[in-house]
Design an enzyme around this catalytic site. Structure first.
Site, PDB file in Angstrom:
ATOM      1  N   LYS A  62       0.819  -1.217   0.000  1.00 28.35           N
ATOM      2  CA  LYS A  62       0.000   0.000   0.000  1.00 28.35           C
ATOM      3  C   LYS A  62       0.855   1.271   0.000  1.00 28.35           C
ATOM      4  O   LYS A  62       2.059   1.227   0.274  1.00 28.35           O
ATOM      5  CB  LYS A  62      -0.930  -0.029   1.220  1.00 28.35           C
ATOM      6  CG  LYS A  62      -1.950  -1.165   1.156  1.00 28.35           C
ATOM      7  CD  LYS A  62      -2.993  -1.045   2.265  1.00 28.35           C
ATOM      8  CE  LYS A  62      -4.001  -2.166   2.190  1.00 28.35           C
ATOM      9  NZ  LYS A  62      -5.087  -2.005   3.180  1.00 28.35           N
TER      10      LYS A  62
ATOM     11  N   TYR B 142     -12.264  -1.825  -4.201  1.00 31.63           N
ATOM     12  CA  TYR B 142     -12.831  -2.032  -2.865  1.00 31.63           C
ATOM     13  C   TYR B 142     -14.362  -1.928  -2.865  1.00 31.63           C
ATOM     14  O   TYR B 142     -14.943  -1.633  -1.817  1.00 31.63           O
ATOM     15  CB  TYR B 142     -12.253  -1.007  -1.886  1.00 31.63           C
ATOM     16  CG  TYR B 142     -10.871  -1.358  -1.349  1.00 31.63           C
ATOM     17  CD1 TYR B 142     -10.653  -2.525  -0.620  1.00 31.63           C
ATOM     18  CD2 TYR B 142      -9.788  -0.499  -1.527  1.00 31.63           C
ATOM     19  CE1 TYR B 142      -9.407  -2.842  -0.107  1.00 31.63           C
ATOM     20  CE2 TYR B 142      -8.525  -0.808  -1.006  1.00 31.63           C
ATOM     21  CZ  TYR B 142      -8.348  -1.980  -0.296  1.00 31.63           C
ATOM     22  OH  TYR B 142      -7.118  -2.302   0.222  1.00 31.63           O
TER      23      TYR B 142
ATOM     24  N   PHE C 209     -15.657   3.788   6.448  1.00 26.42           N
ATOM     25  CA  PHE C 209     -14.281   4.177   6.120  1.00 26.42           C
ATOM     26  C   PHE C 209     -14.003   4.161   4.616  1.00 26.42           C
ATOM     27  O   PHE C 209     -12.862   4.372   4.199  1.00 26.42           O
ATOM     28  CB  PHE C 209     -13.282   3.278   6.855  1.00 26.42           C
ATOM     29  CG  PHE C 209     -13.458   1.800   6.621  1.00 26.42           C
ATOM     30  CD1 PHE C 209     -12.967   1.196   5.471  1.00 26.42           C
ATOM     31  CD2 PHE C 209     -14.102   1.008   7.558  1.00 26.42           C
ATOM     32  CE1 PHE C 209     -13.118  -0.161   5.253  1.00 26.42           C
ATOM     33  CE2 PHE C 209     -14.263  -0.367   7.342  1.00 26.42           C
ATOM     34  CZ  PHE C 209     -13.770  -0.944   6.186  1.00 26.42           C
TER      35      PHE C 209
ATOM     36  N   ARG D   1      -2.488 -14.280   4.372  1.00 30.42           N
ATOM     37  CA  ARG D   1      -3.229 -13.606   5.456  1.00 30.42           C
ATOM     38  C   ARG D   1      -2.493 -13.779   6.788  1.00 30.42           C
ATOM     39  O   ARG D   1      -2.402 -12.844   7.588  1.00 30.42           O
ATOM     40  CB  ARG D   1      -4.645 -14.172   5.581  1.00 30.42           C
ATOM     41  CG  ARG D   1      -5.484 -14.086   4.322  1.00 30.42           C
ATOM     42  CD  ARG D   1      -6.140 -12.786   4.074  1.00 30.42           C
ATOM     43  NE  ARG D   1      -7.099 -12.408   5.090  1.00 30.42           N
ATOM     44  CZ  ARG D   1      -7.788 -11.261   5.062  1.00 30.42           C
ATOM     45  NH1 ARG D   1      -7.588 -10.391   4.070  1.00 30.42           N
ATOM     46  NH2 ARG D   1      -8.642 -10.971   6.000  1.00 30.42           N
TER      47      ARG D   1
ATOM     48  N   THR E 205      -5.572  -7.000  10.605  1.00 33.62           N
ATOM     49  CA  THR E 205      -5.818  -5.747   9.870  1.00 33.62           C
ATOM     50  C   THR E 205      -5.320  -4.548  10.647  1.00 33.62           C
ATOM     51  O   THR E 205      -4.688  -3.643  10.085  1.00 33.62           O
ATOM     52  CB  THR E 205      -7.337  -5.598   9.605  1.00 33.62           C
ATOM     53  OG1 THR E 205      -7.794  -6.755   8.913  1.00 33.62           O
ATOM     54  CG2 THR E 205      -7.625  -4.358   8.779  1.00 33.62           C
TER      55      THR E 205
ATOM     56  N   ARG F 276       2.505  -6.710   8.991  1.00 28.99           N
ATOM     57  CA  ARG F 276       1.858  -5.503   9.534  1.00 28.99           C
ATOM     58  C   ARG F 276       2.468  -5.102  10.878  1.00 28.99           C
ATOM     59  O   ARG F 276       2.571  -3.913  11.177  1.00 28.99           O
ATOM     60  CB  ARG F 276       0.346  -5.723   9.629  1.00 28.99           C
ATOM     61  CG  ARG F 276      -0.314  -5.610   8.248  1.00 28.99           C
ATOM     62  CD  ARG F 276      -1.750  -5.999   8.288  1.00 28.99           C
ATOM     63  NE  ARG F 276      -2.442  -5.701   7.044  1.00 28.99           N
ATOM     64  CZ  ARG F 276      -3.544  -6.321   6.646  1.00 28.99           C
ATOM     65  NH1 ARG F 276      -4.089  -7.264   7.397  1.00 28.99           N
ATOM     66  NH2 ARG F 276      -4.119  -5.999   5.511  1.00 28.99           N
TER      67      ARG F 276
ATOM     68  N   ASN G 261      -2.064   0.215   6.517  1.00 28.06           N
ATOM     69  CA  ASN G 261      -1.606  -1.042   7.125  1.00 28.06           C
ATOM     70  C   ASN G 261      -0.700  -1.864   6.207  1.00 28.06           C
ATOM     71  O   ASN G 261      -0.648  -3.086   6.293  1.00 28.06           O
ATOM     72  CB  ASN G 261      -2.792  -1.854   7.660  1.00 28.06           C
ATOM     73  CG  ASN G 261      -3.737  -2.310   6.570  1.00 28.06           C
ATOM     74  OD1 ASN G 261      -3.584  -1.934   5.422  1.00 28.06           O
ATOM     75  ND2 ASN G 261      -4.710  -3.126   6.941  1.00 28.06           N
TER      76      ASN G 261
ATOM     77  N   HIS H 178      -2.190  -5.452   1.484  1.00 30.26           N
ATOM     78  CA  HIS H 178      -3.495  -6.091   1.296  1.00 30.26           C
ATOM     79  C   HIS H 178      -3.277  -7.511   0.800  1.00 30.26           C
ATOM     80  O   HIS H 178      -2.348  -7.757   0.038  1.00 30.26           O
ATOM     81  CB  HIS H 178      -4.313  -5.325   0.242  1.00 30.26           C
ATOM     82  CG  HIS H 178      -5.504  -6.088  -0.243  1.00 30.26           C
ATOM     83  ND1 HIS H 178      -6.700  -6.103   0.431  1.00 30.26           N
ATOM     84  CD2 HIS H 178      -5.661  -6.923  -1.311  1.00 30.26           C
ATOM     85  CE1 HIS H 178      -7.549  -6.896  -0.214  1.00 30.26           C
ATOM     86  NE2 HIS H 178      -6.946  -7.397  -1.269  1.00 30.26           N
TER      87      HIS H 178
ATOM     88  N   GLU I 264      -9.799  -9.944  -7.801  1.00 30.94           N
ATOM     89  CA  GLU I 264      -8.711  -8.971  -7.628  1.00 30.94           C
ATOM     90  C   GLU I 264      -7.578  -9.201  -8.630  1.00 30.94           C
ATOM     91  O   GLU I 264      -7.014  -8.243  -9.170  1.00 30.94           O
ATOM     92  CB  GLU I 264      -8.210  -9.027  -6.182  1.00 30.94           C
ATOM     93  CG  GLU I 264      -9.270  -8.521  -5.211  1.00 30.94           C
ATOM     94  CD  GLU I 264      -8.925  -8.701  -3.743  1.00 30.94           C
ATOM     95  OE1 GLU I 264      -7.837  -9.244  -3.431  1.00 30.94           O
ATOM     96  OE2 GLU I 264      -9.749  -8.304  -2.902  1.00 30.94           O
TER      97      GLU I 264
END
Ligand code: CMP
Length: 137
Positions: free
Chosen positions: A9, A49, A57, A85, A91, A102, A112, A115, A126
């Site tokens: 990100k 998204y 948010f 993950r 998250t 993270r 964060n 993704h 995606e």
């Protein structure tokens, strides 16, 4: 073999953590099938998204994701979706386990660092949102 989709990100790209995050990914035995540094428009971030469109948010998230360059990639290994993950951590980096990406690199629940697709259907959507079939050989 399984494929998942990941984004480094804008916070992590801006902070110079691309190599550090790719190193964690390769150490965890993922193959990088495709990778591209790029910038998203707010509309492109909103499309990506769309599943979160009703969340409070959403506007902030899409503004953030279009605030600077990202690195989009397709990663492959057995159990890739769940394993990424786990490697990413929670998250909210405040809850991320020691040794996760993270925990090491994220600043906040929004900024964060990374993704990763949360299931088979989202991985398929995606991957197809960012990469054409001929880039995934
Ligand atoms: P990601 O895995 O990219 O999927 C959706 C993103 O929304 C998530 O990571 C966070 O960056 C963001 N997000 C989730 N919950 C919140 C929240 N409560 N406030 C702000 N951003 C959030």
């Amino acid at each position: 073999m399984e494929r998942t989709f990941s984004i480094i990100k804008p916070d992590a790209v801006q902070a110079g953590h691309v190599a550090g995050i790719l190193s964690e990914i390769e150490k965890a035995a993922f193959q990088i099938v495709a990778i591209r540094k790029m910038s998203l428009s707010k509309a492109q971030a909103a499309g990506f998204y769309a599943v979160h469109a009703q969340r409070p948010f959403f506007d902030s998230l899409t503004t953030f994701m279009s605030s600077g360059p990202i690195v989009a990639m397709v990663l492959e290994k057995p159990n890739a979706i769940a394993d990424l993950r786990k490697l990413m951590g929670a998250t909210n980096p405040a809850n991320a386990e020691e040794g996760t990406i993270r925990r090491k690199f994220a600043r906040s629940i929004e900024a964060n660092a990374i993704h990763g697709s949360d299931g088979e259907d989202s991985a398929a959507f995606e991957i197809g949102y960012f990469f054409a079939g001929y880039e995934l050989l």
